[in-house]
Design an enzyme around this catalytic site. Structure first.
Site, PDB file in Angstrom:
ATOM      1  N   SER A  46       0.830  -1.209   0.000  1.00  0.00           N
ATOM      2  CA  SER A  46       0.000   0.000   0.000  1.00  0.00           C
ATOM      3  C   SER A  46       0.861   1.254   0.000  1.00  0.00           C
ATOM      4  O   SER A  46       1.760   1.397   0.829  1.00  0.00           O
ATOM      5  CB  SER A  46      -0.899   0.019   1.235  1.00  0.00           C
ATOM      6  OG  SER A  46      -1.669  -1.148   1.291  1.00  0.00           O
ATOM      7  N   ALA A  70       3.395  -6.024  12.460  1.00  0.00           N
ATOM      8  CA  ALA A  70       3.044  -4.629  12.720  1.00  0.00           C
ATOM      9  C   ALA A  70       4.095  -3.787  12.009  1.00  0.00           C
ATOM     10  O   ALA A  70       4.843  -3.043  12.639  1.00  0.00           O
ATOM     11  CB  ALA A  70       3.020  -4.340  14.207  1.00  0.00           C
ATOM     12  N   CYS A 128      -6.013  -1.491   7.510  1.00  0.00           N
ATOM     13  CA  CYS A 128      -4.743  -1.836   8.145  1.00  0.00           C
ATOM     14  C   CYS A 128      -4.818  -1.664   9.653  1.00  0.00           C
ATOM     15  O   CYS A 128      -5.051  -0.561  10.150  1.00  0.00           O
ATOM     16  CB  CYS A 128      -3.607  -0.964   7.608  1.00  0.00           C
ATOM     17  SG  CYS A 128      -2.043  -1.416   8.377  1.00  0.00           S
ATOM     18  N   ASN A 190      -8.278  -8.453   5.217  1.00  0.00           N
ATOM     19  CA  ASN A 190      -6.967  -8.030   5.717  1.00  0.00           C
ATOM     20  C   ASN A 190      -6.691  -8.817   7.014  1.00  0.00           C
ATOM     21  O   ASN A 190      -7.426  -9.744   7.331  1.00  0.00           O
ATOM     22  CB  ASN A 190      -6.978  -6.509   5.971  1.00  0.00           C
ATOM     23  CG  ASN A 190      -5.603  -5.885   5.809  1.00  0.00           C
ATOM     24  OD1 ASN A 190      -4.615  -6.417   6.322  1.00  0.00           O
ATOM     25  ND2 ASN A 190      -5.520  -4.769   5.116  1.00  0.00           N
TER      26      ASN A 190
HETATM   27  C1  LIG Z   1       4.195  -8.396   6.551  1.00  0.00           C
HETATM   28  C2  LIG Z   1       2.828  -8.057   6.020  1.00  0.00           C
HETATM   29  C3  LIG Z   1       2.592  -6.793   5.477  1.00  0.00           C
HETATM   30  C4  LIG Z   1       1.329  -6.463   4.973  1.00  0.00           C
HETATM   31  N1  LIG Z   1       1.130  -5.226   4.409  1.00  0.00           N
HETATM   32  C5  LIG Z   1      -0.078  -4.924   3.849  1.00  0.00           C
HETATM   33  C6  LIG Z   1      -0.279  -3.703   3.157  1.00  0.00           C
HETATM   34  O1  LIG Z   1       0.621  -2.875   2.986  1.00  0.00           O
HETATM   35  N2  LIG Z   1      -1.518  -3.461   2.639  1.00  0.00           N
HETATM   36  C7  LIG Z   1      -2.557  -4.354   2.754  1.00  0.00           C
HETATM   37  O2  LIG Z   1      -3.659  -4.080   2.253  1.00  0.00           O
HETATM   38  N3  LIG Z   1      -2.378  -5.531   3.380  1.00  0.00           N
HETATM   39  C8  LIG Z   1      -1.178  -5.842   3.924  1.00  0.00           C
HETATM   40  N4  LIG Z   1      -0.996  -7.062   4.532  1.00  0.00           N
HETATM   41  C9  LIG Z   1      -2.126  -8.014   4.604  1.00  0.00           C
HETATM   42  C10 LIG Z   1      -2.060  -9.046   3.461  1.00  0.00           C
HETATM   43  O3  LIG Z   1      -2.145  -8.418   2.200  1.00  0.00           O
HETATM   44  C11 LIG Z   1      -3.201 -10.070   3.587  1.00  0.00           C
HETATM   45  O4  LIG Z   1      -4.447  -9.432   3.501  1.00  0.00           O
HETATM   46  C12 LIG Z   1      -3.134 -10.824   4.921  1.00  0.00           C
HETATM   47  O5  LIG Z   1      -1.802 -11.117   5.272  1.00  0.00           O
HETATM   48  C13 LIG Z   1      -3.929 -12.139   4.882  1.00  0.00           C
HETATM   49  O6  LIG Z   1      -3.451 -12.993   3.869  1.00  0.00           O
HETATM   50  P1  LIG Z   1      -2.388 -14.184   4.158  1.00  0.00           P
HETATM   51  O7  LIG Z   1      -2.953 -15.003   5.281  1.00  0.00           O
HETATM   52  O8  LIG Z   1      -2.312 -14.922   2.854  1.00  0.00           O
HETATM   53  O9  LIG Z   1      -1.108 -13.537   4.539  1.00  0.00           O
HETATM   54  C14 LIG Z   1       0.268  -7.408   5.034  1.00  0.00           C
HETATM   55  C15 LIG Z   1       0.515  -8.686   5.578  1.00  0.00           C
HETATM   56  C16 LIG Z   1       1.762  -9.025   6.055  1.00  0.00           C
HETATM   57  C17 LIG Z   1       1.997 -10.415   6.615  1.00  0.00           C
END
Ligand SMILES: Cc1cc2nc3c(=O)[nH]c(=O)nc-3n(C[C@H](O)[C@H](O)[C@H](O)COP(=O)(O)O)c2cc1C
Length: 302
Positions: A46, A70, A128, A190
């Site tokens: 983002s 975080a 977020c 998210n």
């Molecule tokens: C290290 C990290 C950074 C993330 N940064 C963002 C971000 O910048 N913007 C966003 O919309 N989601 C962010 N997310 C959320 C992921 O895009 C996703 O929605 C969430 O991790 C659930 O999917 P997963 O279980 O496959 O990881 C982040 C997740 C992680 C683990």
């Protein structure tokens, strides 16, 4: 012949795997690597209104059933990213441009600024949990609708996808409000707000103390959210949360997702996770006599 192609609001994806936001940053090279490894689409981290350092380490931990992060949306701010935007705009495959703002004006300003780079899809990170007021927009249906409508008005023909938070009482009413406000698709979900304490140190493990939980632990929550949203809206859903293998992807698609977001699994299985999941989906389809992935979307509702 197996056909894994799907589409999100008219944008065709060669397969349903999408790199989620925040996992490989905003630089064009890692985004290109996701495509080289067979991702159907890829989302950039983002981008926000101003430069931000993010939170101190430790900012990401593996707690055994998933990740807790975080990171705090670090980044240079949209006005300092023209070199990257220019390169991203040259990528032929579908790149999803994720943006966040502190208020509606930020979202609109960033949208107007990036339009010159012709993004196919803009994703609104209104969810977020690692930033003060980070979830302001996704926890209230009026706010979610207002930001969606304002960006949609500014975005001209670009597809706009709000990304919703599971940290709400009723995610369906937020999704419905976004659809009414003109969203072209919904991304759910998210991360979940969570916390891990090191009992020996008697302190929270993350420097920021609390964080967003992702990975296998949140998959059933994400599946439930997608299942409920699917019954109440007509626009497509990107199902995100805990997708680690082909069976997880198929489960999410059966719940109603037209495509799946993959984030933490890049950490667990490497950058070639997209190709691996595509192969696992193919194996399941062959074993179960399905030729078209589209036939599986929402099939668990029948
Ligand atoms: C290290 C990290 C950074 C993330 N940064 C963002 C971000 O910048 N913007 C966003 O919309 N989601 C962010 N997310 C959320 C992921 O895009 C996703 O929605 C969430 O991790 C659930 O999917 P997963 O279980 O496959 O990881 C982040 C997740 C992680 C683990």
């Amino acid at each position: 012949m197996l056909d894994l192609s799907t589409s999100i609001a008219g944008v065709k994806l060669k397969n349903p795997t999408i790199l989620s936001s925040g996992i490989l940053g905003t630089s064009p090279d890692p985004i290109k690597r996701a495509f080289e490894n067979n991702a159907g689409a890829a989302t950039i981290k983002s981008i926000g209104p101003e430069p931000r350092n993010g939170n101190n380490n430790p900012s990401v931990i593996d707690f055994g059933h998933g990740l807790l992060n975080a990171v705090g949306l670090p980044g240079p701010g949209y006005k300092n990213m023209d070199v990257e935007f220019n390169e991203l705009s040259k990528i032929k495959e579908p790149v999803i441009w994720s943006i966040y703002g502190n208020d509606i004006k930020d979202f609109v300003n960033i949208t107007k600024y990036i339009l010159k780079y012709n993004p196919k899809i803009i994703e609104l990170n209104i969810s977020c949990p690692n930033k003060e007021n980070g979830m302001l927009f996704s926890q209230d249906k009026k706010s979610a609708a207002n930001v969606t409508k304002s960006v949609k008005n500014a975005a001209e023909k670009t597809i706009v996808i709000p990304k919703l938070s599971p940290n709400v009482t009723n995610i369906v009413e937020i999704a419905v409000a976004c659809e009414k406000a003109g969203a072209d698709a919904i991304n759910a979900i998210n991360t979940m707000q969570a916390m891990v304490i090191n009992i020996d140190a008697k302190k929270p493990v993350l420097h920021y103390k609390k964080g967003g939980m992702s990975g296998p632990a949140i998959k059933p929550i994400a599946v439930r959210c997608v299942y409920d949203i699917y019954e109440n809206i007509k626009i497509p859903i990107i199902g995100t949360g805990g997708i680690t293998n082909g069976r997880d992807a198929i489960e999410m698609i059966q719940a109603g997702a037209s495509a799946v977001g993959i984030g933490s699994a890049v950490y667990y299985r490497g950058i070639n996770v997209f190709g691996k999941i595509v192969n696992e989906i193919k194996e399941w389809m062959q074993e179960n006599d399905y030729n078209l992935i589209k036939e599986l979307i929402g099939i668990a509702h029948k």
